[in-house]
Motif scaffolding. Structure first.
Motif: not given
Ligand code: PLP
Length: 368
Positions: A327-345
């Motif tokens: 796989h490469k970056a861009g294969d699962f864009p929704v996941t990749e964006k979530a990984a960049r933006e998620c923060l657990s409180l």
């Protein structure tokens, strides 16, 4: 000066249970039922009932339960299992342990769970199982995925490691699939004082073979029907889980109270807040917010003594251990964006309203 708010506060959970826990551990020290034993048997019965299932089989970890689930469904080399790239890595380990290939499907942006609309196109003649995850305690959309399973005659496995007692359309998760697997890792909604897991099923043959496979492939001591594992739940953990299980529904209510307060207090911030789908009753294992400046916000929270965490910073298809999948970056864009933006409180039943307000104030200060 405000107090630090830990991301997780296990001592606060254990304190009121301490006498009962000491007693149940002492009992095991007296009767020496360290591997399986009566407390595990009782917990298995109680947990099966909690899930509305016929069988719960206790394991040493949730990862082991997932591994055995793959074996029960005869998944092996050359086979494919459809799953999510946005989860803890153990979901994929189970597939790898039996020599099969994890086939990732992107997630739904609002629930972080496998997107049912994308599942069918990932099916090939090699597909053996569909294994979504009830991530962060929020059920995945079961009905459309079950419909695809029926159409293609594929079994569903629920990775329920984070979702003890979550409800999908009013029914407790754990019996929608042929098998579901739970983790009792200490920080889970129902956690052992050590490691633990369970395989839940309504199928008598699956349960019997799971019991054998967790104990060296044996139902009679020193006679081995197949190559098995030492995946037994420890007696002490069965006792501990038996003490904690009666508190779980009350703890879930506490988590839902905290989630509701975060929702109210953070509604007017630029954060994307977790949304409970109309089919779902989440048990809020995690409360995961999203923002493009996640890393700065994390630093700000930590500088103000508010614990927080990332679940998960690097999707599975981009992990070094899975480089061979190609796989490469861009294969699962929704996941990749979530990984960049998620923060657990911080979220746990013991969190007070004052603490929740303190977290919200620190977040609001960041956006000022
Ligand atoms: C989604 C998911 N699957 C599987 C596991 C594995 O469970 P365990 O840590 O008990 O092996 C975990 C938890 O750690 C998890 O969060």
């Amino acid at each position: 000066m405000s107090q630090a708010i830990p991301y997780l506060d296990l001592p606060a959970q254990l304190r009121p249970l301490r006498k009962e826990l000491d007693a149940v551990i002492a009992k095991t020290l007296d009767n020496c039922s360290f591997c399986l034993g009566p407390d595990v048997v009782q917990f298995e019965k109680d947990f099966a009932k909690f899930c509305g299932a016929k069988h719960a089989v206790g394991f040493n970890t949730g990862t082991s339960a997932l591994h055995i689930a793959m074996m029960l469904l005869n998944v092996g080399p050359g086979d494919e299992v459809i799953t999510t790239p946005h989860t803890f890595v153990a979901t994929s380990w189970a597939i790898s342990y039996v020599g099969a290939r994890p086939v990732y499907v992107d997630i739904d942006d609002s629930t972080f769970n496998l997107d049912p609309k994308l599942v069918e196109r990932a099916i090939t003649p090699k597909t053996k199982v569909i294994m979504p995850v009830h991530l962060y305690g929020h059920p995945f959309d079961v009905d459309p995925i079950l419909e695809i399973c029926r159409r293609h005659k594929l079994p569903l496995v629920e990775d329920a490691a984070q979702a003890h007692g979550a409800k999908y359309r009013g029914r407790t998760i754990g019996t929608f699939g042929a098998i579901s697997c739970f983790s009792f890792y200490p920080g889970k909604n129902l956690g052992a004082c050590g490691e633990g897991g369970a395989l839940v099923t309504n199928d008598d043959a699956f349960a019997a073979r799971a019991r054998s496979l967790r104990e060296h492939g044996s139902t009679q001591r020193y006679y081995h029907d197949e190559v098995g594992f030492n995946y037994r739940m420890e007696g002490i953990q069965g006792g501990v889980l038996g003490v904690k299980l009666p508190h779980l529904n009350k703890w879930t209510e506490g988590r839902r109270r905290v989630a509701k307060r975060y929702h109210e207090l953070l509604a007017d911030t630029p954060l994307q807040l977790p949304r409970e789908a109309d089919f779902a009753e989440s048990v809020y294992h995690l409360y995961v917010v999203r923002h493009p400046r996640r890393d700065d916000l994390k630093k700000h929270l930590e500088a103000n003594k508010v614990g927080c965490a990332l679940h998960y910073p690097l999707p599975l298809h981009l992990q070094k251990c899975y480089a061979s999948l190609g796989h490469k970056a861009g294969d699962f864009p929704v996941t990749e964006k979530a990984a960049r933006e998620c923060l657990s409180l911080p979220i746990y039943p013991e969190l007070t309203d004052e603490q929740v307000q303190q977290v919200a104030t620190v977040i609001k200060d960041f956006f000022k």
